[in-house]
Write a protein that holds these residues in place. Sequence first.
Motif, PDB file in Angstrom:
ATOM      1  N   ASN A  53     -12.172  -9.883  -1.103  1.00 38.03           N
ATOM      2  CA  ASN A  53     -10.963  -9.221  -1.611  1.00 38.03           C
ATOM      3  C   ASN A  53     -11.127  -7.700  -1.644  1.00 38.03           C
ATOM      4  O   ASN A  53     -10.186  -6.955  -1.331  1.00 38.03           O
ATOM      5  CB  ASN A  53     -10.626  -9.741  -3.009  1.00 38.03           C
ATOM      6  N   LYS A  54     -12.304  -7.223  -2.029  1.00 37.73           N
ATOM      7  CA  LYS A  54     -12.566  -5.789  -2.014  1.00 37.73           C
ATOM      8  C   LYS A  54     -12.490  -5.238  -0.592  1.00 37.73           C
ATOM      9  O   LYS A  54     -11.922  -4.164  -0.339  1.00 37.73           O
ATOM     10  CB  LYS A  54     -13.943  -5.497  -2.617  1.00 37.73           C
ATOM     11  N   LEU A  55     -13.069  -5.958   0.359  1.00 41.00           N
ATOM     12  CA  LEU A  55     -13.031  -5.539   1.763  1.00 41.00           C
ATOM     13  C   LEU A  55     -11.599  -5.525   2.290  1.00 41.00           C
ATOM     14  O   LEU A  55     -11.196  -4.598   3.015  1.00 41.00           O
ATOM     15  CB  LEU A  55     -13.900  -6.470   2.595  1.00 41.00           C
ATOM     16  N   PHE A 101       0.854  -1.184   0.000  1.00 47.98           N
ATOM     17  CA  PHE A 101       0.000   0.000   0.000  1.00 47.98           C
ATOM     18  C   PHE A 101       0.890   1.234   0.000  1.00 47.98           C
ATOM     19  O   PHE A 101       1.922   1.258   0.682  1.00 47.98           O
ATOM     20  CB  PHE A 101      -0.923  -0.003   1.224  1.00 47.98           C
ATOM     21  N   GLY A 132      -2.358   5.032   1.338  1.00 50.86           N
ATOM     22  CA  GLY A 132      -3.177   3.874   1.669  1.00 50.86           C
ATOM     23  C   GLY A 132      -3.791   3.163   0.484  1.00 50.86           C
ATOM     24  O   GLY A 132      -4.551   2.207   0.659  1.00 50.86           O
ATOM     25  N   ARG A 133      -3.473   3.630  -0.723  1.00 53.38           N
ATOM     26  CA  ARG A 133      -4.018   2.979  -1.915  1.00 53.38           C
ATOM     27  C   ARG A 133      -3.309   1.651  -2.195  1.00 53.38           C
ATOM     28  O   ARG A 133      -2.113   1.515  -1.963  1.00 53.38           O
ATOM     29  CB  ARG A 133      -3.892   3.911  -3.124  1.00 53.38           C
ATOM     30  N   SER A 134      -4.068   0.705  -2.702  1.00 48.59           N
ATOM     31  CA  SER A 134      -3.535  -0.636  -2.964  1.00 48.59           C
ATOM     32  C   SER A 134      -2.559  -0.611  -4.140  1.00 48.59           C
ATOM     33  O   SER A 134      -2.811   0.026  -5.165  1.00 48.59           O
ATOM     34  CB  SER A 134      -4.683  -1.602  -3.268  1.00 48.59           C
ATOM     35  N   GLU A 170      -8.865  -5.020   0.619  1.00 50.95           N
ATOM     36  CA  GLU A 170      -8.180  -3.838   0.058  1.00 50.95           C
ATOM     37  C   GLU A 170      -8.520  -2.581   0.844  1.00 50.95           C
ATOM     38  O   GLU A 170      -7.635  -1.785   1.174  1.00 50.95           O
ATOM     39  CB  GLU A 170      -8.575  -3.654  -1.403  1.00 50.95           C
ATOM     40  N   LYS A 171      -9.776  -2.397   1.139  1.00 51.23           N
ATOM     41  CA  LYS A 171     -10.202  -1.186   1.840  1.00 51.23           C
ATOM     42  C   LYS A 171      -9.656  -1.132   3.259  1.00 51.23           C
ATOM     43  O   LYS A 171      -9.398  -0.048   3.802  1.00 51.23           O
ATOM     44  CB  LYS A 171     -11.734  -1.111   1.866  1.00 51.23           C
ATOM     45  N   LEU A 172      -9.465  -2.293   3.877  1.00 50.73           N
ATOM     46  CA  LEU A 172      -8.984  -2.347   5.259  1.00 50.73           C
ATOM     47  C   LEU A 172      -7.462  -2.410   5.349  1.00 50.73           C
ATOM     48  O   LEU A 172      -6.905  -2.460   6.447  1.00 50.73           O
ATOM     49  CB  LEU A 172      -9.590  -3.559   5.978  1.00 50.73           C
ATOM     50  N   GLY A 173      -6.774  -2.449   4.212  1.00 49.97           N
ATOM     51  CA  GLY A 173      -5.319  -2.511   4.226  1.00 49.97           C
ATOM     52  C   GLY A 173      -4.772  -3.861   4.640  1.00 49.97           C
ATOM     53  O   GLY A 173      -3.680  -3.966   5.186  1.00 49.97           O
ATOM     54  N   TYR A 174      -5.528  -4.891   4.354  1.00 53.16           N
ATOM     55  CA  TYR A 174      -5.126  -6.255   4.712  1.00 53.16           C
ATOM     56  C   TYR A 174      -4.397  -6.891   3.531  1.00 53.16           C
ATOM     57  O   TYR A 174      -4.859  -6.833   2.395  1.00 53.16           O
ATOM     58  CB  TYR A 174      -6.359  -7.076   5.083  1.00 53.16           C
TER      59      TYR A 174
END
Length: 506
Positions: free
Chosen positions: A358-360, A230, A234-236, A362-366
Amino acid sequence: MSTPYAVCDAAELVGLLGGGANATAAANYLCNSFATVTYAVDNSYLLFSAYLVFAMQLGFAMLCAGSVRAKNTMNIMLTNVLDAAAGGLSYYLFGFAFAFGGPSNGFIGKHYFGLKEVPSVSSAGTFDYSFFLYQWAFAIAAAGITSGSIAERTQFVAYLIYSSFLTGFVYPIVSHWFWSADGWASPFKADNLLFGTGAIDFAGSGVVHMVGGVAGLWGALIEGPRIGRFDHSGRSVVLRGHSASLVVLGTFLLWFGWYGFNPGSFLTIVKAYGGNGGYYGQWSGIGRTAVTTTLAGSTAALTTLFSKRLLVGHWTVTDVCNGLLGGFAAITSGCSVVEPWAAIICGFGASWVLIGCNKLAEKLGYDDPLEAAQLHGGCGAWGLLFTGLFAAKRHVHEVYGTTRQPYGAFMGGGGKLLAAQLIEILVIFGWVTVLMAPLFYGLKMLKLLRISPEDEMAGMDLTRHGGFAYVYHDEDDQSHKPGFLNFKKVEHSSHTPSPANNAVSV
């Protein structure tokens, strides 16, 4: 897992043989012979299934290798080897006993440590070495799932510790609850604590896939994302694996092994269902299970293919492979008790569960390099719920050998099975969280979990394993070494060279 071996009843044969002492002796002889042949055939079937499930380790290794960057290939393949090796010893010493060591209580087994008294027959079932081998292959599959979540940044000692603990204690306790004859939530125990019926997790959407996925979830959360995954805002940032070819190879190997994983979970093959002239029996259920497995995986693969095309604009082979495996992980719970058409629904749902997870993430920085927690944890949970909705009455009663077992809510069976499946999801998540989260956190506090930033940037193959997985020059090839054939520049001369100085200087 399925029901015990078929039994020959000598008393029933006596009447068919005309009665008398000779008929009794003949009936006993026939039943003894039948039992011997039955055990031989069933054990051969189980051994073959165990070999298929173990071959999945090669699939995991290839899938993992292709999904990481080239600089960490040797590391991830070595962890897959050690999952099998460390898991073999820990499951032999403790794991099998904790899982199936009956008679015991509903929480943990207490016999067969170090395979003592195996082979044996007891109220807990008939156990031979083939059964141990099959269950060990399942245990190391759970550990292999976890290794994918924490790939490319984990110290080697951490792999050894968590793998031994997971296969020797965490996983066996869960398999005891849902698969042994004494487990508190087992469908094979008439007076179990889960509504008196237990949950249906035939081949382990929860017991295997959720256990490995939830363990990987906590490992990756506590360890944190890979460097560069990231950006500062914070962007993937996609850190692509280095070989789609290895990913596809691993996927096909796993697909092949799943025919031992799901159909093999019947444990036996010589068992007739009802009075249909002998043409319909456990062998039919095994075939149907292979079909439902195939349809769920295929549907998930195609759904992922077109969904990702619409979402990102590409036909992505690695996403399709993960979608396929998500379908397999989901159908594993109900593969033996649902109709083939229902497996298509299972695969379709699994694809969208994986995409959503997978979308979730990405948003959580996992960061999970192999999407293992999303694939095995998320799709495994969906598979348990799917079974609670679509398990067919006829198949449930045939496979589990009892009419007291509830079936799917959408198939007219009410909500009891669905409630049991939901409780299994919550219990597995809680159990693995309570044990694995503190373990990973403790390793982090002891500085045994994550490698240094310098080692991570250079790659663990070079810094931890003495070299790269791919050698581009043979060791005896001198052409790439300094000082070999260093040509000097030849200056242009206006005079005609003499024979004495006509050679090129090197």
